[in-house]
Write an enzyme that holds these catalytic residues in place. Structure first.
Site, PDB file in Angstrom:
ATOM      1  N   LYS A 110       0.846  -1.203   0.000  1.00 50.57           N
ATOM      2  CA  LYS A 110       0.000   0.000   0.000  1.00 50.57           C
ATOM      3  C   LYS A 110       0.877   1.247   0.000  1.00 50.57           C
ATOM      4  O   LYS A 110       0.569   2.212  -0.687  1.00 50.57           O
ATOM      5  CB  LYS A 110      -0.956  -0.016   1.190  1.00 50.57           C
ATOM      6  CG  LYS A 110      -1.991  -1.136   1.058  1.00 50.57           C
ATOM      7  CD  LYS A 110      -3.376  -0.746   1.526  1.00 50.57           C
ATOM      8  CE  LYS A 110      -4.423  -1.719   1.025  1.00 50.57           C
ATOM      9  NZ  LYS A 110      -4.813  -2.749   1.997  1.00 50.57           N
ATOM     10  N   LYS A 199      -3.459  -7.869 -10.466  1.00 49.39           N
ATOM     11  CA  LYS A 199      -4.544  -8.403  -9.645  1.00 49.39           C
ATOM     12  C   LYS A 199      -5.727  -7.433  -9.678  1.00 49.39           C
ATOM     13  O   LYS A 199      -5.526  -6.219  -9.594  1.00 49.39           O
ATOM     14  CB  LYS A 199      -4.043  -8.545  -8.197  1.00 49.39           C
ATOM     15  CG  LYS A 199      -5.111  -8.960  -7.186  1.00 49.39           C
ATOM     16  CD  LYS A 199      -4.611  -8.785  -5.750  1.00 49.39           C
ATOM     17  CE  LYS A 199      -5.471  -7.795  -4.968  1.00 49.39           C
ATOM     18  NZ  LYS A 199      -6.472  -8.360  -4.079  1.00 49.39           N
ATOM     19  N   LYS A 202      -9.913  -2.788  -6.225  1.00 55.53           N
ATOM     20  CA  LYS A 202     -10.529  -1.472  -6.363  1.00 55.53           C
ATOM     21  C   LYS A 202      -9.475  -0.370  -6.289  1.00 55.53           C
ATOM     22  O   LYS A 202      -9.662   0.701  -6.846  1.00 55.53           O
ATOM     23  CB  LYS A 202     -11.639  -1.249  -5.338  1.00 55.53           C
ATOM     24  CG  LYS A 202     -11.235  -1.398  -3.905  1.00 55.53           C
ATOM     25  CD  LYS A 202     -12.466  -1.330  -3.029  1.00 55.53           C
ATOM     26  CE  LYS A 202     -12.319  -2.021  -1.698  1.00 55.53           C
ATOM     27  NZ  LYS A 202     -12.018  -3.422  -1.690  1.00 55.53           N
TER      28      LYS A 202
HETATM   29  P1  ADP Z   1      -9.462  -5.021  -3.092  1.00 53.40           P
HETATM   30  O1  ADP Z   1      -8.111  -5.569  -3.479  1.00 53.40           O
HETATM   31  O2  ADP Z   1     -10.316  -4.739  -4.269  1.00 53.40           O
HETATM   32  O3  ADP Z   1      -9.336  -3.842  -2.150  1.00 53.40           O
HETATM   33  P2  ADP Z   1     -10.163  -6.490  -0.758  1.00 53.40           P
HETATM   34  O4  ADP Z   1      -8.754  -6.395  -0.299  1.00 53.40           O
HETATM   35  O5  ADP Z   1     -11.202  -5.686  -0.061  1.00 53.40           O
HETATM   36  O6  ADP Z   1     -10.200  -6.170  -2.313  1.00 53.40           O
HETATM   37  O7  ADP Z   1     -10.574  -8.015  -0.772  1.00 53.40           O
HETATM   38  C1  ADP Z   1     -11.771  -8.579  -0.289  1.00 53.40           C
HETATM   39  C2  ADP Z   1     -11.696 -10.084  -0.467  1.00 53.40           C
HETATM   40  O8  ADP Z   1     -11.697 -10.421  -1.852  1.00 53.40           O
HETATM   41  C3  ADP Z   1     -10.427 -10.727   0.104  1.00 53.40           C
HETATM   42  O9  ADP Z   1     -10.729 -11.980   0.688  1.00 53.40           O
HETATM   43  C4  ADP Z   1      -9.541 -10.909  -1.085  1.00 53.40           C
HETATM   44  O10 ADP Z   1      -8.667 -11.995  -0.929  1.00 53.40           O
HETATM   45  C5  ADP Z   1     -10.539 -11.158  -2.198  1.00 53.40           C
HETATM   46  N1  ADP Z   1     -10.015 -10.609  -3.439  1.00 53.40           N
HETATM   47  C6  ADP Z   1      -9.826  -9.303  -3.735  1.00 53.40           C
HETATM   48  N2  ADP Z   1      -9.332  -9.149  -4.971  1.00 53.40           N
HETATM   49  C7  ADP Z   1      -9.205 -10.384  -5.495  1.00 53.40           C
HETATM   50  C8  ADP Z   1      -8.751 -10.888  -6.737  1.00 53.40           C
HETATM   51  N3  ADP Z   1      -8.343 -10.100  -7.702  1.00 53.40           N
HETATM   52  N4  ADP Z   1      -8.751 -12.224  -6.919  1.00 53.40           N
HETATM   53  C9  ADP Z   1      -9.191 -13.052  -5.946  1.00 53.40           C
HETATM   54  N5  ADP Z   1      -9.634 -12.636  -4.750  1.00 53.40           N
HETATM   55  C10 ADP Z   1      -9.644 -11.324  -4.506  1.00 53.40           C
END
Ligand code: ADP
Ligand code: TRP
Length: 334
Positions: A110, A199, A202
């Site tokens: 981050k 990956k 958001k």
């Molecule tokens: P972001 O990366 O969009 O901020 P979060 O960190 O809030 O997403 O992730 C919420 C959940 O979704 C977590 O359990 C995370 O492992 C899963 N997740 C987020 N992005 C992905 C992805 N690209 N592929 C698989 N799982 C994901």
């Protein structure tokens, strides 16, 4: 078996959240006592507007239910409704080495992406550990990116137990004050690529959203990055987000036919060009998510019902938390 997991309410949910997390939550609610929560305390690290934070919390709750989490079967709650989690966060923090947090990937990532190094972000894994340990969780299904947080949680639970339980057996991990959980990641869908091939996240502005308008979704899918292979040529399969996304959205049987077309050269440009594959992805998206999108809209139109379900969940969750926090308070001398 007690299953626990959460998703931050820090933005719109995307299909990576579904395939990497929520789909597994829905499956697991059949296998044991499931507790799922909206991590709205964690979300304060990035959402700094009260009205928006409140709205996103409800949106995330509606998303869970629309996608199949059943509040009658699983305990669905809001992290902030359980004050005990903040207390355990503090208590755990007193035994956690700074170096563990300084070395956490998510913190380093981050910062590398330009986030400010606030205390909240630094302490984020500690709150996540408190989330897990407060409910005596056995299994914590998370995506690969969260795995290190779980490993830290396992270490810290052991450390806490060694500190406060005379004769605690670190090998067997039994007889502790805090239950040591197991990780559960699904490697085949553990990382859904975004439109740009990184990956999907958001924070990278590369998502395909779960609950956007039809127009927004179409625009997102049409903008998935492709290379300059001509329509009539066989398409490469490595480092191709479009190919990976088709694989994730379609069943293995459906994907087999798409894959054959992808690899064969010399077809009709109208059916074998990247544009055609994007249309296939869009059709697959609608077939998969339209029922949930409809349910989501209904839920967001009945906030009172959502609120009622969340309060009910919080009551159940606090009952799980009560004996754990009371053991911890007793052991540390509060
Ligand atoms: P972001 O990366 O969009 O901020 P979060 O960190 O809030 O997403 O992730 C919420 C959940 O979704 C977590 O359990 C995370 O492992 C899963 N997740 C987020 N992005 C992905 C992805 N690209 N592929 C698989 N799982 C994901
Ligand atoms: N950190 C997780 C995420 O970004 C959300 C989360 C918070 C969580 N507390 C948790 C996940 C406890 C599993 C268990 O998605």
């Amino acid at each position: 078996m007690r299953i626990l997991s959460g998703v931050q309410s820090s933005g719109r949910l995307h299909i990576g959240n579904y395939y990497g997390a929520i789909r597994e939550f829905v499956r697991l609610q059949e296998e044991g006592e499931a507790l799922y929560f909206i991590a709205n305390l964690h979300a304060l690290n990035s959402v700094r507007d009260g009205a928006r934070a409140r709205e996103l919390t409800l949106e995330t709750a509606a998303a869970f239910i629309a996608l199949g989490v059943d509040p009658a079967r699983a305990t669905l709650f809001r992290q902030s409704d359980i004050p005990e989690v903040a207390e355990l966060y503090w208590i755990l923090g007193t035994v956690i080495p700074m170096a563990d947090l300084q070395n956490a990937h998510s913190y380093k990532d981050k910062l590398a992406h330009g986030a400010a190094p606030d205390f909240g972000l630094f302490g984020y894994p500690v709150l996540m550990a408190a989330d897990i340990l407060l409910y005596d969780s056995d299994v914590v299904p998370v995506g690969r990116d969260q795995r290190q947080h779980l490993e830290l949680t396992i270490d810290w639970a052991g450390k806490f137990n060694r500190q406060y339980v005379p004769g605690y057996d670190s090998q067997k991990r039994t007889g502790g004050l805090l239950k040591v959980p197991a990780a559960r990641t699904r490697d085949e869908t553990a990382s859904v690529p975004g439109r740009d091939g990184q990956k999907m996240s958001k924070t990278y502005n590369n998502t395909i959203d779960l609950f956007g308008t039809d127009k927004e979704i179409e625009k997102q899918i049409k903008s998935v990055k492709t290379d300059s292979t001509t329509p009539d040529a066989p398409k490469p399969t490595a480092d191709q987000p479009l190919y990976e996304l088709l694989k994730v959205v379609f069943s293995p049987e459906e994907f087999a036919a798409i894959d054959a077309k992808w690899r064969e050269g010399g077809g009709d440009p109208k059916t074998h060009g990247y544009g055609a594959f994007k249309q296939t992805l869009l059709d697959g998206y609608h077939a998969t998510f339209d029922p949930a999108r409809k349910r989501y809209a209904e839920l967001m139109n009945d906030r009172a019902e959502l609120e009622r379900l969340l309060q009910q969940g919080a009551q159940k969750a606090r009952a799980y938390a009560a004996p754990v926090i009371s053991r911890v308070r007793g052991a540390v001398g509060l």
